[in-house]
Motif scaffolding. Structure first.
Motif, PDB file in Angstrom:
ATOM      1  N   GLY A  22       0.728  -1.167   0.065  1.00 22.96           N
ATOM      2  CA  GLY A  22       0.002   0.041  -0.021  1.00 22.96           C
ATOM      3  C   GLY A  22       0.815   1.354   0.031  1.00 22.96           C
ATOM      4  N   PRO A  23       2.044   1.328   0.381  1.00 20.73           N
ATOM      5  CA  PRO A  23       2.785   2.660   0.465  1.00 20.73           C
ATOM      6  C   PRO A  23       2.699   3.494  -0.869  1.00 20.73           C
ATOM      7  CG  PRO A  23       4.152   0.973   1.075  1.00 20.73           C
ATOM      8  CD  PRO A  23       3.038   0.290   0.686  1.00 20.73           C
ATOM      9  N   THR A  24       2.204   2.755  -2.013  1.00 33.91           N
ATOM     10  CA  THR A  24       2.180   3.246  -3.426  1.00 33.91           C
ATOM     11  C   THR A  24       1.042   4.250  -3.688  1.00 33.91           C
ATOM     12  OG1 THR A  24       1.171   1.537  -4.377  1.00 33.91           O
ATOM     13  CG2 THR A  24       3.817   1.725  -4.722  1.00 33.91           C
ATOM     14  N   HIS A  25       0.232   4.100  -2.775  1.00 31.13           N
ATOM     15  CA  HIS A  25      -1.110   4.847  -2.705  1.00 31.13           C
ATOM     16  C   HIS A  25      -0.842   6.215  -2.100  1.00 31.13           C
ATOM     17  CE1 HIS A  25      -3.433   1.716  -4.423  1.00 31.13           C
ATOM     18  NE2 HIS A  25      -3.031   1.028  -3.513  1.00 31.13           N
ATOM     19  N   TYR A  26       0.133   6.293  -1.464  1.00 28.60           N
ATOM     20  CA  TYR A  26       0.724   7.768  -0.606  1.00 28.60           C
ATOM     21  C   TYR A  26       2.012   8.481  -1.231  1.00 28.60           C
ATOM     22  CZ  TYR A  26      -2.572   5.356   2.335  1.00 28.60           C
ATOM     23  OH  TYR A  26      -3.900   4.928   2.923  1.00 28.60           O
ATOM     24  N   PRO A  27       1.778   8.878  -2.471  1.00 28.61           N
ATOM     25  CA  PRO A  27       2.957   9.460  -2.981  1.00 28.61           C
ATOM     26  C   PRO A  27       3.900  10.529  -2.106  1.00 28.61           C
ATOM     27  CG  PRO A  27       0.749  10.403  -4.082  1.00 28.61           C
ATOM     28  CD  PRO A  27       0.404   9.421  -3.097  1.00 28.61           C
ATOM     29  N   MET A  28       3.211  11.196  -1.121  1.00 27.16           N
ATOM     30  CA  MET A  28       3.941  12.056  -0.370  1.00 27.16           C
ATOM     31  C   MET A  28       4.730  11.386   0.785  1.00 27.16           C
ATOM     32  SD  MET A  28       3.367  15.229  -1.330  1.00 27.16           S
ATOM     33  CE  MET A  28       3.625  14.440  -3.298  1.00 27.16           C
ATOM     34  N   VAL A  29       4.434  10.115   0.736  1.00 26.62           N
ATOM     35  CA  VAL A  29       5.207   9.277   1.782  1.00 26.62           C
ATOM     36  C   VAL A  29       6.213   8.417   0.894  1.00 26.62           C
ATOM     37  CG1 VAL A  29       5.341   7.380   3.499  1.00 26.62           C
ATOM     38  CG2 VAL A  29       3.620   9.121   3.654  1.00 26.62           C
ATOM     39  N   LEU A  30       5.831   7.978  -0.307  1.00 28.72           N
ATOM     40  CA  LEU A  30       6.606   7.265  -1.126  1.00 28.72           C
ATOM     41  C   LEU A  30       7.816   7.751  -1.747  1.00 28.72           C
ATOM     42  CD1 LEU A  30       7.016   4.560  -2.286  1.00 28.72           C
ATOM     43  CD2 LEU A  30       5.573   5.093  -4.086  1.00 28.72           C
ATOM     44  N   LEU A  31       7.695   9.043  -2.268  1.00 27.41           N
ATOM     45  CA  LEU A  31       8.464   9.578  -3.091  1.00 27.41           C
ATOM     46  C   LEU A  31       9.785   9.979  -2.180  1.00 27.41           C
ATOM     47  CD1 LEU A  31       6.575  11.628  -5.687  1.00 27.41           C
ATOM     48  CD2 LEU A  31       7.982   9.708  -6.098  1.00 27.41           C
ATOM     49  N   PRO A  32       9.698  10.592  -1.050  1.00 26.74           N
ATOM     50  CA  PRO A  32      10.640  10.892  -0.113  1.00 26.74           C
ATOM     51  C   PRO A  32      11.476   9.878   0.309  1.00 26.74           C
ATOM     52  CG  PRO A  32       9.050  12.307   0.563  1.00 26.74           C
ATOM     53  CD  PRO A  32       8.245  11.345  -0.305  1.00 26.74           C
ATOM     54  N   LEU A  33      10.765   8.580   0.608  1.00 30.91           N
ATOM     55  CA  LEU A  33      11.417   7.237   1.037  1.00 30.91           C
ATOM     56  C   LEU A  33      12.363   6.766  -0.207  1.00 30.91           C
ATOM     57  CD1 LEU A  33      11.616   5.080   2.849  1.00 30.91           C
ATOM     58  CD2 LEU A  33       9.565   3.810   1.816  1.00 30.91           C
ATOM     59  N   LEU A  34      11.913   6.925  -1.397  1.00 25.86           N
ATOM     60  CA  LEU A  34      12.521   6.431  -2.826  1.00 25.86           C
ATOM     61  C   LEU A  34      13.690   7.309  -3.039  1.00 25.86           C
ATOM     62  CD1 LEU A  34       9.783   5.879  -5.574  1.00 25.86           C
ATOM     63  CD2 LEU A  34      10.885   4.232  -4.295  1.00 25.86           C
ATOM     64  N   ALA A  35      13.592   8.779  -2.619  1.00 24.17           N
ATOM     65  CA  ALA A  35      14.544   9.662  -2.913  1.00 24.17           C
ATOM     66  C   ALA A  35      15.740   9.111  -1.759  1.00 24.17           C
ATOM     67  CB  ALA A  35      14.120  11.089  -2.500  1.00 24.17           C
ATOM     68  N   MET A  36      15.579   8.684  -0.596  1.00 23.48           N
ATOM     69  CA  MET A  36      16.448   8.384   0.303  1.00 23.48           C
ATOM     70  C   MET A  36      17.071   7.062  -0.063  1.00 23.48           C
ATOM     71  SD  MET A  36      15.078   9.456   4.020  1.00 23.48           S
ATOM     72  CE  MET A  36      13.427   8.446   3.915  1.00 23.48           C
TER      73      MET A  36
END
Length: 355
Positions: free
Chosen positions: A92-106
């Protein structure tokens, strides 16, 4: 090639004299057979992301003299991280881009940092590809991330197995054994370049995630791989170099593809791949300074043709030329992003790195 004689000590402690020409011939032969075997295995079994195997095998054979425990260790860690990430994004994290994208960046930043260390180069490559692909696939097709994650991990296993098999059959003749050196750059320099790579790749990643563009799988792979190489101080020159290699690789892929439409046989495909590997292998080992150029051209050729051959789409021809277009557009974007980076001094990165 020089014909100077070198002395190799075998396991029985007998000295054997070899020439530079013999070392060169052995490496070219091993490279040709390795690419041929990788293409055959990936084409016959065709699991998800199987077309990555020849690229991994080529990277191993060019970058590393022989398999070591470090190679196995990197593979094991990359498999655990890849499957763990696939499992995570499936919930489910893919449904929350504001959480997912910073995590991907790190995660991308960590992967870019590790890439500049020769001891972790292979792990970083797989980790970056997995970080970009798996959440994206989970967003488009829930449940696909686990399948592709396992496929990517299995591709790494097959590549290492082929690498080890070729070295068991054709061991390297050079008396100088490879020592994986520590990273040549300082911590600050590696951190700075990792941020540069992130700045290059992340806008495209956000673009694909927010618009949920389908059919961009290959573009994501190219972005993942090429951004690793375009983060240095001379990134514009490197990006121009990447555009040239992608262009030549794409042109060769067009020729390759059209020949395959005339003779659509797997034996012909394997034979053509081995001819390409033989030609580029000779160039790579004869002139190590230009090895990245020839390896880049061959990688572009293998990825585009391999992904097309493994495709189950009805419009194979149309999708092939779309892949060529994607390859070109990624190269153009890399030049634009690199020029933007070099036109600014990014003092805030340097200040952060100096803290």
């Amino acid at each position: 090639m020089s014909d100077s004689h070198l002395t190799v000590h075998t396991d029985s402690n007998t000295a054997v004299s070899v020439t530079e020409e013999e070392i060169y011939t052995r490496r070219v032969l091993r490279f040709t057979l390795g690419i041929g075997l990788a293409v055959a295995v990936s084409a016959i079994w065709a699991w998800p992301l199987a077309f990555i195997v020849p690229v991994f095998v080529a990277k191993f054979l060019v970058d590393r003299q022989e398999p070591t425990m470090q190679t196995v260790y990197e593979l094991l860690i990359s498999m655990i991280c890849t499957i763990g990430l696939a499992w995570l994004v499936s919930f489910g994290p893919t449904h929350y881009p504001m959480v997912l994208l910073p995590l991907l960046a790190m995660m991308m930043l960590w992967g870019y940092y590790l890439f500049s260390d020769p001891k972790w180069n292979f792990f970083a490559t797989i980790f970056i590809v997995a970080t970009l692909l798996l959440p994206y696939l989970s967003l488009l097709q829930p449940g696909a991330a686990i399948l592709v994650g396992v496929g990517l991990s299995f591709s790494g296993v097959v590549a290492v197995a082929i690498f080890a098999l070729l070295h068991a059959l054709l061991p390297d003749l050079s008396p100088k054994k490879e020592q994986l050196a520590d990273a040549q750059q300082s911590h600050d320099e590696r951190t700075h370049e990792a941020f540069r790579a992130l700045i290059i790749a992340f806008p495209v990643i956000c673009f694909f995630y927010f618009l949920e563009i389908s059919g961009a799988l290959l573009t994501m792979i190219f972005i993942a791989i090429l951004s690793l190489q375009a983060a240095g101080a001379k990134s514009v020159k490197v990006s121009l170099f990447l555009l040239v290699t992608n262009g030549i690789g794409g042109a060769l892929a067009v020729v390759f593809y059209n020949l395959l439409t005339i003779v659509p046989e797997i034996q012909f495909y394997i034979g053509m791949s081995m001819l390409a590997a033989l030609f580029f292998g000779q160039k790579i080992y004869a002139d190590p300074a230009k090895a990245p150029l020839y390896a880049g051209i061959l990688s572009a050729l293998l990825v585009v043709v391999g992904s097309t051959v493994s495709s189950t789409d009805k419009d194979v021809a149309v999708n092939f030329y779309l892949r060529i277009l994607q390859l070109f557009l990624v190269g153009v974007y890399m030049i634009f992003a690199s020029f933007f980076l070099e036109s600014r001094d990014w003092k805030f990165l340097k200040k952060r790195n100096s803290l």
